[in-house]
Design an enzyme around this catalytic site. Structure first.
Site, short mmCIF file in Angstrom:
data_model
loop_
_atom_site.label_atom_id
_atom_site.label_comp_id
_atom_site.label_asym_id
_atom_site.label_seq_id
_atom_site.Cartn_x
_atom_site.Cartn_y
_atom_site.Cartn_z
CD GLN A 24 5.29 -2.47 1.50
OE1 GLN A 24 4.31 -1.77 1.70
NE2 GLN A 24 5.37 -3.31 0.48
CB CYS A 62 1.90 2.73 -2.51
SG CYS A 62 0.35 3.51 -2.01
CG ASN A 109 0.13 -8.28 -5.56
OD1 ASN A 109 0.21 -7.05 -5.52
ND2 ASN A 109 -0.84 -8.92 -4.96
#
Length: 331
Positions: free
Chosen positions: A74, A104, A206
């Protein structure tokens, strides 16, 4: 039906993925998760700037091992050309896919125009993704959030536009960047993305999956193709085998015994030293002890010992003591 990423990555019927986590999902941690049945894993996220500068820490994160496959590297960054170059560097490390981090939320990533920051500029996100897709022969996937904040939840547009330029799967964390990790993850928008008839690629959910019951309920309710688990696996890699067992049988698997916790903790420590060397391997393992032995009464004294010791043999001695003392108590 099997879930496939691109032509060659077959993840089986309902895969469980290990979320990429900074300072957590390194090779030693991935090893113990793989032993417990995770279907696909990712490296910690790697800075495109660091890769181009040849920074040692970024380069070390490219380390992947055959037993980890399928595994994705990633990357994150704010400069399109640098992301293109770093995808070439990653491709040379021979992962199974490349994943781009647009999720993020932490300041030193998002406030530098990378990670979730790209949710504020979808055109740039599309251009960046296109550059990465065109620079590699590998499948490219993306991890993102619902949007930047409550007034800009644009994951529907993100899913369609990124699919159109060639990404092969999308993982969605059910929070906005503004929420960070607070509040509850909202999976209803993830379900809406999955239900969109235009979206053909696998959609992975997620956020907040921390029990077998939740994994099973959300699999049904939100119709995702698979579930990505992050924080709940820290110190508890058994969550993958427990969820799989529950899916297969409808029964809860017994949790790990103290002896098993000690054994996996020891394996994690050993792998950590093998990969990072004695000093760093022992030092960086300290963040994991409390999680491995969470919920055990009167454990503080042992935790203090474990985080102070600097010799492998001394740590193993304390782990053996834990196994002996707490197994007896539990029995």
């Amino acid at each position: 039906m099997s879930v496939k990423i691109g032509e060659h990555i077959d993840l089986g019927e309902f895969p469980l993925l290990l979320a990429p986590m900074e300072d957590v999902s390194d090779p030693p941690f991935r090893f113990v998760c793989k032993q417990n049945g995770v279907d696909m894993m990712y490296t910690e996220f790697i800075s495109s700037e660091g890769l181009i500068r040849d920074a040692a820490k970024s380069r070390q994160k490219l380390d992947i091992f055959e037993y980890e496959r399928p595994i994705g590297i990633q990357i994150f960054g704010s400069d399109i050309e640098h992301m293109r170059q770093s995808s070439e560097i990653c491709s040379a490390a021979n992962p199974d896919l490349i994943d781009i981090n647009y999720g993020c939320p932490v300041k030193n990533v998002a406030c530098r125009g990378a990670g979730a920051s790209l949710l504020q500029d979808i055109d740039k996100m599309v251009a960046m993704t296109k550059a990465v897709v065109e620079a590699t022969h590998l499948p490219v996937t993306v991890k993102t959030r619902l949007g930047w904040d409550d007034s800009t939840k644009n994951v529907y547009e993100v899913a369609e536009r990124l699919q159109d330029i060639g990404i092969k799967a999308l993982s969605i964390h059910g929070r906005t960047r503004a929420q960070m990790y607070k509040g509850q993850a909202d999976w209803s928008m993830i379900r809406d993305v999955k239900r969109n008839p235009r979206v053909k690629i696998p959609i992975f959910g997620n956020g907040d999956v921390d029990s077998v019951e939740k994994a099973a309920a959300w699999r049904q309710e939100y119709e995702v193709d698979g579930i990505m688990i992050g924080r709940a696996s820290i110190g508890y890699p058994w969550i993958f085998r427990e969820v799989k067992h529950f899916f297969a049988t409808g029964e809860r698997l017994e949790g790990p015994t103290i002896a098993e916790r000690v054994e996996v903790c020891r394996t994690h420590l050993t792998k950590s030293i093998e990969w990072k060397g004695d000093k760093t391997g022992i030092f960086e393992m300290r963040r994991h002890y409390a999680n491995y032995f969470k919920g055990i009464p009167n454990f503080k004294e042992y935790r203090m010992k474990l985080v102070e010791l600097m010799q492998f043999d001394d740590i193993i001695e304390v782990l053996e003591e834990i196994k002996h003392n707490f197994t007896e108590e539990v029995a």
